[in-house]
Scaffold this active site. Structure first.
Site, PDB file in Angstrom:
ATOM      1  N   CYS A  65       0.834  -1.212   0.000  1.00  0.00           N
ATOM      2  CA  CYS A  65       0.000   0.000   0.000  1.00  0.00           C
ATOM      3  C   CYS A  65       0.868   1.260   0.000  1.00  0.00           C
ATOM      4  CB  CYS A  65      -0.897  -0.038   1.228  1.00  0.00           C
ATOM      5  SG  CYS A  65      -1.762   1.484   1.581  1.00  0.00           S
ATOM      6  N   CYS A  68       0.124   3.698   2.834  1.00  0.00           N
ATOM      7  CA  CYS A  68       0.631   3.115   4.090  1.00  0.00           C
ATOM      8  C   CYS A  68       2.127   3.401   4.240  1.00  0.00           C
ATOM      9  CB  CYS A  68       0.397   1.610   4.126  1.00  0.00           C
ATOM     10  SG  CYS A  68      -1.334   1.118   4.100  1.00  0.00           S
TER      11      CYS A  68
END
Length: 145
Positions: A65, A68
């Site tokens: 991600c 993230c």
């Protein structure tokens, strides 16, 4: 005050007047506060969330991600600054399917603020440091810290 050791999971008791000190675990002798978020798994998640007297902020994330990855240094820096006000933990959703499912993690990163084992606040998406700190302060006010 009760603090869960990030290294061995032992519950440690520290008098409130000494809560701003580093402290070390009575079992493994590692620091209770080391300025880094604790990596949690399906097996140790519940104990860490429920057995800390300080609120716990959990970052649900995944290695693939992009947001993230962008949020990780902000989360770590905030942990260093606020480590004595609340505990910081990270849950890799790829390795913790039961915990991720239990909290219905649909988008990542998702931040969940826990107090005494219960969810208080939830936020999906990456934040810059000032907004993250503001959100944390609002959540701390909700729990009276």
């Amino acid at each position: 005050m009760h603090y869960t050791c990030p290294s061995c999971g032992a519950i440690n008791r520290i008098p409130a007047e000494r809560s701003q000190q580093q402290g070390q675990c009575g079992r493994c002798k590692n620091p209770l506060f080391n300025g880094t978020p604790v990596e949690l798994s399906d097996t140790d998640f519940e104990r860490f969330i429920a057995k800390n007297d300080l609120p716990v902020l959990v970052d649900f994330w995944a290695s693939w991600c992009g947001p993230c990855q962008a949020m990780a240094p902000v989360f770590s820096a905030t942990c260093q600054q606020l480590q004595h006000q609340l505990r910081f933990a990270k849950v890799n959703t790829e390795h913790t399917p039961m915990t991720s499912q239990r909290f219905a993690i649909r988008s990542i990163p998702t931040l969940i603020f826990f107090h005494q084992g219960r969810e208080v606040e939830r936020l999906a998406g990456a934040l810059p440091a000032p907004q993250l700190q503001q959100w944390i302060q609002q959540a701390l006010q909700k729990v009276g810290q």
